[in-house]
Scaffold this active site. Structure first.
Site, PDB file in Angstrom:
ATOM      1  N   VAL A 143       1.000  -1.120  -0.234  1.00 23.23           N
ATOM      2  CA  VAL A 143       0.132   0.219  -0.214  1.00 23.23           C
ATOM      3  C   VAL A 143       0.924   1.015   0.316  1.00 23.23           C
ATOM      4  O   VAL A 143       0.725   1.864  -0.727  1.00 23.23           O
ATOM      5  CB  VAL A 143      -0.657  -0.112   1.026  1.00 23.23           C
ATOM      6  CG1 VAL A 143      -1.508   1.292   1.011  1.00 23.23           C
ATOM      7  CG2 VAL A 143      -2.219  -1.225   1.010  1.00 23.23           C
ATOM      8  N   TYR A 144       1.799   0.741   0.858  1.00 18.52           N
ATOM      9  CA  TYR A 144       2.728   2.104   0.921  1.00 18.52           C
ATOM     10  C   TYR A 144       3.145   2.681  -0.327  1.00 18.52           C
ATOM     11  O   TYR A 144       3.652   3.749  -1.067  1.00 18.52           O
ATOM     12  CB  TYR A 144       3.791   2.456   2.076  1.00 18.52           C
ATOM     13  CG  TYR A 144       4.753   3.413   1.921  1.00 18.52           C
ATOM     14  CD1 TYR A 144       4.070   4.771   2.340  1.00 18.52           C
ATOM     15  CD2 TYR A 144       5.873   2.083   2.419  1.00 18.52           C
ATOM     16  CE1 TYR A 144       5.573   5.941   2.818  1.00 18.52           C
ATOM     17  CE2 TYR A 144       7.244   4.286   1.513  1.00 18.52           C
ATOM     18  CZ  TYR A 144       6.784   5.362   2.126  1.00 18.52           C
ATOM     19  OH  TYR A 144       8.014   6.527   2.801  1.00 18.52           O
ATOM     20  N   ALA A 145       4.224   1.171  -0.939  1.00 24.40           N
ATOM     21  CA  ALA A 145       4.720   1.704  -2.645  1.00 24.40           C
ATOM     22  C   ALA A 145       3.389   2.167  -3.711  1.00 24.40           C
ATOM     23  O   ALA A 145       3.625   2.868  -4.043  1.00 24.40           O
ATOM     24  CB  ALA A 145       5.267   0.387  -2.771  1.00 24.40           C
ATOM     25  N   SER A 147       1.456   4.115  -3.158  1.00 30.60           N
ATOM     26  CA  SER A 147       0.444   5.679  -3.369  1.00 30.60           C
ATOM     27  C   SER A 147       1.884   6.490  -3.643  1.00 30.60           C
ATOM     28  O   SER A 147       1.132   7.630  -3.333  1.00 30.60           O
ATOM     29  CB  SER A 147       0.807   5.704  -1.408  1.00 30.60           C
ATOM     30  OG  SER A 147       1.563   5.609  -0.949  1.00 30.60           O
TER      31      SER A 147
END
Lengths: 234, 100
Positions: A143-145, A147
């Site tokens: 999810v971080y990557a 985003s």
């Protein structure tokens, strides 16, 4: 109207954002800090505008207040972000939404509000924060990557849309830096990540400051839509 | 803001746009002037600048934070930006609604 270069830094209360704010103040710039909570940074040329970057009306009010205080915005460093390191199977939709709202939507809203002010002067600089997690497709950071991949896409499209207004839009992708953002990441995971970098050391704040300053230089007006990764990652 | 005040804000934004335009391409300050779309004087960037200038003026005058440039407005079949008059009507509608 301030006679100093006016730089807006989101997520300025702590970590990298705080360091960037202090650096630019030391360089003689005026800095407007945007964070969810008020900052304790005290400086003659620093002003704090508490807002959640994903809250559109709050951000519109913050930028209006910045304009009243400083008269314009010369540069924006879109630093506010939250990390989420978790296996995809253990990640909730609510958690993912929160990451996207701060990292992606917040970056977009701040860039839009800053560009509205920059367009009057027909010049401006926007620097977004990405991460090496994007090119490295790091497991545990879906999810971080994602985003931040969206932030990179935004960077390129905004570079095109803002170019006729004299505004450049670029991004820097740091490696892990010892800030709150990675406090919860295990030592083994950090070691494995560093092994994928051509230069296998932890990043430092000065590494990020260096690239941000490069993008902000007047001479960098022919550079836009670029993402610079630190540490030898591509 | 009443209709006359809104019209004055739009004319002021047109005057600002005209400063950057060729003398032969000046936008006429008239309610019937076509702004965007068929026969319109503005390209997409020109429209964005005009909308933002009017937004600044309206929000400055009212102390509100009304957005005049949302997706709905941009994609309406009958664009509110086709003429000065339709733009003024649209601003009046937005001012009767909530902020942003």
């Amino acid at each position: 109207m301030s006679d100093r270069t006016v730089i807006v830094v989101t997520g300025a209360r702590k970590g990298l954002g705080r360091a960037l704010a202090e650096h630019f103040l030391a360089q003689g710039c005026a800095v407007a800090g945007i964070s969810r909570q008020a900052s304790d940074l005290v400086h003659e040329h620093y002003a704090d505008f508490p807002a959640d970057v994903a809250d559109e009306p709050a951000m519109a009010r913050a930028f209006a207040a910045i304009n009243r205080r400083f008269g314009r915005v010369d540069a924006l460093v879109n630093n506010a972000g939250i990390a989420a390191m978790n296996h995809a199977l253990l990640t909730t939709a609510e958690g993912a939404r929160r990451v996207f709202e701060t990292n992606t939507l917040g970056t977009f809203i701040a860039a839009r509000e800053a560009a509205k002010q920059m367009r009057r002067a027909r010049r401006g600089r926007i620097v977004n924060l990405s991460t090496v997690a994007v090119p490295l497709s790091l497991a545990g950071e879906a999810v971080y990557a994602a985003s931040k991949a969206a932030v990179e896409s935004l960077t390129r499209v905004l570079a095109r849309e803002f170019s006729p207004l004299g505004i450049t839009c670029n991004a820097v992708g740091p490696t892990p830096i010892d800030t709150d953002l990675i406090r919860g990441v295990g030592r083994e995971k950090i070691r494995a990540l560093l092994a994928q970098q051509a230069i296998g050391r932890m990043g430092e704040v000065r590494d990020v400051v260096n690239v941000v300053e490069f993008f902000l230089k007047p001479e960098s007006d022919f550079i836009t839509g670029q993402v610079v990764y630190l540490g030898g990652v591509w | 803001m009443n209709q006359d005040e809104i019209l004055a804000a739009v004319y002021e934004a047109i005057a600002r746009a005209n400063e950057l335009r060729d003398p032969s391409a000046q936008i006429v300050q008239d309610p019937a002037t076509a702004l965007f779309g068929a026969g319109g004087a503005l390209d997409s960037l020109g429209l964005v600048s005009l909308v933002l200038d009017v937004e600044d003026a309206v929000n400055g005058a009212t102390g509100r934070a009304v957005s005049l440039s949302d997706d709905r407005a941009m994609s309406q079949a009958r664009s509110p930006f086709r003429t000065v008059a339709s733009f003024v009507d649209y601003i009046g509608e937005r001012l009767r609604g909530p902020d942003m």
